[in-house]
Design a protein around this motif. Structure first.
Motif, short mmCIF file in Angstrom:
data_model
loop_
_atom_site.label_atom_id
_atom_site.label_comp_id
_atom_site.label_asym_id
_atom_site.label_seq_id
_atom_site.Cartn_x
_atom_site.Cartn_y
_atom_site.Cartn_z
N SER A 6 0.86 -1.18 -0.01
CA SER A 6 -0.10 -0.11 -0.19
C SER A 6 0.87 1.29 0.09
O SER A 6 2.13 1.17 0.18
CB SER A 6 -0.93 -0.06 1.24
N GLY A 7 0.29 2.26 -0.29
CA GLY A 7 0.94 3.57 -0.11
C GLY A 7 1.30 4.29 -1.50
O GLY A 7 1.65 5.44 -1.35
N ARG A 18 5.35 7.06 0.99
CA ARG A 18 6.17 6.02 1.58
C ARG A 18 5.14 4.49 1.60
O ARG A 18 3.95 4.59 1.72
CB ARG A 18 5.90 6.40 3.26
N LEU A 19 5.60 3.65 0.89
CA LEU A 19 5.18 2.43 0.66
C LEU A 19 5.25 1.48 1.90
O LEU A 19 6.18 1.46 2.67
CB LEU A 19 5.76 1.73 -0.48
N SER A 20 4.36 0.65 2.03
CA SER A 20 4.30 -0.27 3.12
C SER A 20 3.89 -1.60 2.37
O SER A 20 3.22 -1.64 1.38
CB SER A 20 3.33 0.00 4.20
N TYR A 78 9.05 -1.12 4.57
CA TYR A 78 8.95 0.28 4.12
C TYR A 78 9.68 0.72 3.15
O TYR A 78 10.80 0.04 3.02
CB TYR A 78 8.87 1.12 5.22
#
Length: 120
Positions: A6-7, A18-20, A78
């Motif tokens: 997500s993100g 910021r990707l998670s 992340y």
């Protein structure tokens, strides 16, 4: 084992995202986790990875702008992306190298991908 990324989203040049990516399931252990990306018409390429939950590295083309980190307790990796450029536009995929049994073989799992679009 499932990976949920997500993100992603649309951001202007110079912006940040910021990707998670969270791994879910039970009875497994994770070795490495990482991020790849694939731009239209190009091959998937490694962006960065965490190694055995301790060390991290990112590729030279994002060094100084992207940072990868991992929360081992949450089985989450992340990707902090700063100073984004149009050439960073791609689908970003996370992966995890997983042992389903202690001492057993390692399998690589992939998340579903999240689109990052950088507009100029």
């Amino acid at each position: 084992v499932q990976l949920q990324a997500s993100g992603g989203g649309l951001v202007q040049v110079g912006g940040s995202l910021r990707l998670s990516c969270a791994a879910s399931g039970s009875g497994f252990s994770i070795n490495n986790m990482g991020w790849y990306r694939q731009a239209p018409g190009k091959q998937r390429e490694l962006v960065g990875r965490t190694i055995s939950g301790r060390s991290t590295n990112v590729e030279d083309f994002v060094k100084g702008r992207f940072t990868i980190s991992r929360d081992n307790a949450k089985n989450t990796v992340y990707l902090q992306m700063n100073s984004l450029k149009p050439e960073d536009t791609a689908v970003y995929y996370c992966n995890a190298d997983v042992n389903l049994t202690p001492g057993g073989p390692t399998f690589r799992y992939w998340g579903q991908g999240t689109q990052v679009t950088v507009s100029s």
